[in-house]
Every structure is written in structure tokens, then in C-alpha cells.
Design a protein around this motif. Structure first.
Motif, PDB file in Angstrom:
ATOM      1  N   ALA A 162      66.878  74.556  67.467  1.00 35.88           N
ATOM      2  CA  ALA A 162      67.736  73.882  66.374  1.00 35.88           C
ATOM      3  C   ALA A 162      68.603  72.932  66.845  1.00 35.88           C
ATOM      4  O   ALA A 162      69.140  72.911  68.197  1.00 35.88           O
ATOM      5  N   ALA A 163      68.775  72.052  66.463  1.00 39.13           N
ATOM      6  CA  ALA A 163      69.362  70.731  66.703  1.00 39.13           C
ATOM      7  C   ALA A 163      71.031  70.906  66.458  1.00 39.13           C
ATOM      8  O   ALA A 163      71.431  71.850  65.743  1.00 39.13           O
ATOM      9  N   ALA A 164      71.669  70.719  67.618  1.00 37.24           N
ATOM     10  CA  ALA A 164      73.231  70.747  67.544  1.00 37.24           C
ATOM     11  C   ALA A 164      73.951  69.581  67.701  1.00 37.24           C
ATOM     12  O   ALA A 164      73.550  68.875  68.790  1.00 37.24           O
ATOM     13  N   SER A 165      75.076  69.363  67.111  1.00 40.28           N
ATOM     14  CA  SER A 165      75.896  68.047  67.735  1.00 40.28           C
ATOM     15  C   SER A 165      76.102  67.829  68.892  1.00 40.28           C
ATOM     16  O   SER A 165      76.007  66.620  69.595  1.00 40.28           O
ATOM     17  N   ARG A 166      76.621  68.893  69.616  1.00 37.99           N
ATOM     18  CA  ARG A 166      76.881  68.826  71.083  1.00 37.99           C
ATOM     19  C   ARG A 166      75.763  68.190  71.755  1.00 37.99           C
ATOM     20  O   ARG A 166      75.827  67.522  72.714  1.00 37.99           O
ATOM     21  N   ARG A 167      74.423  68.945  71.656  1.00 40.01           N
ATOM     22  CA  ARG A 167      73.567  68.747  72.289  1.00 40.01           C
ATOM     23  C   ARG A 167      72.983  67.520  72.101  1.00 40.01           C
ATOM     24  O   ARG A 167      72.619  66.875  72.873  1.00 40.01           O
ATOM     25  N   LEU A 168      72.923  66.911  71.061  1.00 43.22           N
ATOM     26  CA  LEU A 168      72.632  65.605  70.649  1.00 43.22           C
ATOM     27  C   LEU A 168      73.538  64.543  71.182  1.00 43.22           C
ATOM     28  O   LEU A 168      72.780  63.584  71.662  1.00 43.22           O
ATOM     29  N   ALA A 169      74.808  64.728  71.232  1.00 37.12           N
ATOM     30  CA  ALA A 169      75.773  63.788  71.678  1.00 37.12           C
ATOM     31  C   ALA A 169      75.505  63.680  73.410  1.00 37.12           C
ATOM     32  O   ALA A 169      75.434  62.633  73.896  1.00 37.12           O
ATOM     33  N   GLN A 170      75.131  64.985  73.943  1.00 36.59           N
ATOM     34  CA  GLN A 170      74.919  64.764  75.428  1.00 36.59           C
ATOM     35  C   GLN A 170      73.524  64.078  75.622  1.00 36.59           C
ATOM     36  O   GLN A 170      73.433  63.470  76.561  1.00 36.59           O
ATOM     37  N   MET A 171      72.525  64.346  74.838  1.00 38.13           N
ATOM     38  CA  MET A 171      71.252  63.436  75.020  1.00 38.13           C
ATOM     39  C   MET A 171      71.376  62.033  74.974  1.00 38.13           C
ATOM     40  O   MET A 171      70.988  61.252  75.476  1.00 38.13           O
ATOM     41  N   VAL A 172      72.214  61.597  73.796  1.00 38.68           N
ATOM     42  CA  VAL A 172      72.436  60.091  73.588  1.00 38.68           C
ATOM     43  C   VAL A 172      73.300  59.669  74.825  1.00 38.68           C
ATOM     44  O   VAL A 172      73.202  58.343  75.319  1.00 38.68           O
ATOM     45  N   LEU A 173      74.314  60.241  75.302  1.00 39.39           N
ATOM     46  CA  LEU A 173      75.369  59.644  75.954  1.00 39.39           C
ATOM     47  C   LEU A 173      74.598  59.705  77.572  1.00 39.39           C
ATOM     48  O   LEU A 173      75.491  59.233  78.700  1.00 39.39           O
ATOM     49  N   GLY A 174      73.610  60.705  77.939  1.00 39.08           N
ATOM     50  CA  GLY A 174      73.056  60.823  78.960  1.00 39.08           C
ATOM     51  C   GLY A 174      73.670  61.946  80.043  1.00 39.08           C
ATOM     52  O   GLY A 174      73.676  61.894  80.988  1.00 39.08           O
ATOM     53  N   THR A 175      74.599  62.868  79.420  1.00 40.91           N
ATOM     54  CA  THR A 175      75.405  63.869  80.005  1.00 40.91           C
ATOM     55  C   THR A 175      74.941  64.934  80.188  1.00 40.91           C
ATOM     56  O   THR A 175      75.419  65.950  80.723  1.00 40.91           O
ATOM     57  N   GLY A 176      73.691  65.283  79.501  1.00 45.30           N
ATOM     58  CA  GLY A 176      72.924  66.585  79.488  1.00 45.30           C
ATOM     59  C   GLY A 176      71.592  66.399  80.125  1.00 45.30           C
ATOM     60  O   GLY A 176      71.053  65.445  79.894  1.00 45.30           O
ATOM     61  N   SER A 177      70.761  67.449  80.403  1.00 47.43           N
ATOM     62  CA  SER A 177      69.408  67.368  80.772  1.00 47.43           C
ATOM     63  C   SER A 177      68.542  67.094  79.336  1.00 47.43           C
ATOM     64  O   SER A 177      69.096  67.734  78.393  1.00 47.43           O
ATOM     65  N   GLY A 178      67.415  66.708  79.627  1.00 48.32           N
ATOM     66  CA  GLY A 178      66.706  66.606  78.125  1.00 48.32           C
ATOM     67  C   GLY A 178      66.253  67.702  77.701  1.00 48.32           C
ATOM     68  O   GLY A 178      65.758  67.908  76.428  1.00 48.32           O
ATOM     69  N   THR A 179      65.851  69.104  78.373  1.00 50.33           N
ATOM     70  CA  THR A 179      65.335  70.087  78.001  1.00 50.33           C
ATOM     71  C   THR A 179      66.188  71.346  78.580  1.00 50.33           C
ATOM     72  O   THR A 179      67.156  71.211  79.581  1.00 50.33           O
ATOM     73  N   GLY A 180      66.075  72.493  77.833  1.00 47.03           N
ATOM     74  CA  GLY A 180      66.623  73.616  78.163  1.00 47.03           C
ATOM     75  C   GLY A 180      68.143  74.070  78.065  1.00 47.03           C
ATOM     76  O   GLY A 180      68.638  74.901  78.758  1.00 47.03           O
TER      77      GLY A 180
END
Length: 191
Positions: A162-180
Motif C-alpha cells: 500500500a502506498a504511504a505519504s512517508r514512503r513516497l516522499a523517501q523514494m522521491v527524495l532518495g532518502t529510503g531504499s527502493g523496496t522493503g
């Protein structure tokens, strides 16, 4: 199939998969095989009328998933009957599935083409195959639609979330891993 597992079987909800995708070679057979492995019902629908009959037949199921064909720009005339079916059934929650690896202009063109189905949410697949996610923001902004789910790999059902705001922000900003990463249950709404 990933939706059937994560939002159906894991929650012990009766699931039915209907496929209106008779265009891709062996697409229905692949879904039929997955459905058999999962122990869920599967049917194909050649027309909007057949699809309506099948929906009525499975009205008691908690989750009915409809797989539709992907239409190219030159094939949208073939989509007319199916799009009218969706317009006449506003209780169907329609999600437009797009590939995260596609450039922004092509994503926007696809979203524009598929607007005849009146999608209410976006699903992005192949998130594991890119490092750039700004195009997802662009599509959300231009369509005004939230992201509901992310496909992050080939594993069923592990690579679907499920998509979540925090997860998507991390993806866009490059501050989180792409998966998991862990997910919240909120959808990301376009600003």
C-alpha cells in the motif's frame, strides 16, 4: 494476483478474479494458473455484458478484481465498450496501473488516454527498476489522483505494498531504499 493475496486471502476474504484482457497472448491463462494455485475463482469476460453478468453472479464476494487490457494509443477505439461499462458502474473502484520506469510525458499521455475509464487511484509498478520517482509526482499533480499501491519486484505477494505519504516522499527524495520499507496505510494524495 498480488492484490488477491494481500487484500483477499490474507484477510480471509472470498476473492474472485475476472479478466477482460483477451488481447495479450496467454494473459488469461497466466491469471487462471495463479488463481488455481491460490484457490480463488477465475473467469474471463469477452464483452461488457458478460462482465456485468459475472459481477452480479459474484456480488456476495467481498473482493472481485477485474483485470483489463492495456490499450496502446492506436487501440483506444477497442476500449470504448469496456470504458462505458465502467462509467455505468460507478461503484467499481478503478485503479490505473502505470510503470514507474516510464518517462513523464508518456505517463501523462497514458493517464490522459485512460481517463475514459475514470480511474480514482494510481498504481505504480516496477518501482524496483528505477532510482527516479519524480515522474510519479508529476502524474499525481496533473491527474489529481492519489497513489494506492506500489509494485516493487516480482515476488508474489511480498513485492506489493500500500502506498504511504512517508514512503513516497523517501523514494522521491532518495532518502529510503527502493523496496522493503515498512508501510503506513494512508494513500498519497496529489497536492
Amino acid at each position: 494476483v498480488k492484490l488477491a493475496v494481500t487484500h483477499g486471502l490474507r484477510c480471509r476474504r472470498p476473492v474472485q478474479i475476472l479478466s477482460a484482457d483477451l488481447y495479450r497472448i496467454a494473459a488469461a491463462e497466466q491469471l487462471r494458473s495463479y488463481a488455481a494455485i491460490l484457490g480463488v475463482g477465475f473467469q474471463t469476460a469477452e464483452t461488457g455484458l458478460v462482465l456485468a453478468q459475472q459481477l452480479e453472479e459474484h456480488r456476495g464476494k467481498e473482493l472481485v478484481l477485474i483485470d483489463t487490457p492495456g490499450y496502446g494509443a492506436r487501440e483506444m477505439d477497442a476500449a470504448q465498450e469496456l470504458s462505458e461499462f465502467f462509467l455505468n458502474n460507478p461503484d467499481i473502484d478503478t485503479h490505473l496501473v502505470l510503470t514507474a520506469t516510464t518517462k513523464t510525458s508518456d505517463l501523462l499521455a497514458a493517464a490522459d488516454r485512460y481517463a475514459i475509464f475514470r480511474p480514482s487511484k494510481l498504481v505504480f509498478t516496477r518501482c524496483d527498476e528505477t532510482e527516479a520517482f519524480g515522474q510519479m509526482v508529476d502524474v499525481c499533480y496533473h491527474t489529481g489522483l492519489p497513489v494506492s499501491f506500489l509494485g516493487t519486484g516480482q515476488q508474489i505477494p511480498e513485492d506489493f505494498e500500500a502506498a504511504a505519504s512517508r514512503r513516497l516522499a523517501q523514494m522521491v527524495l532518495g532518502t529510503g531504499s527502493g523496496t522493503g520499507m515498512g508501510m503506513e496505510q494512508s494513500a498519497w494524495a496529489a497536492a
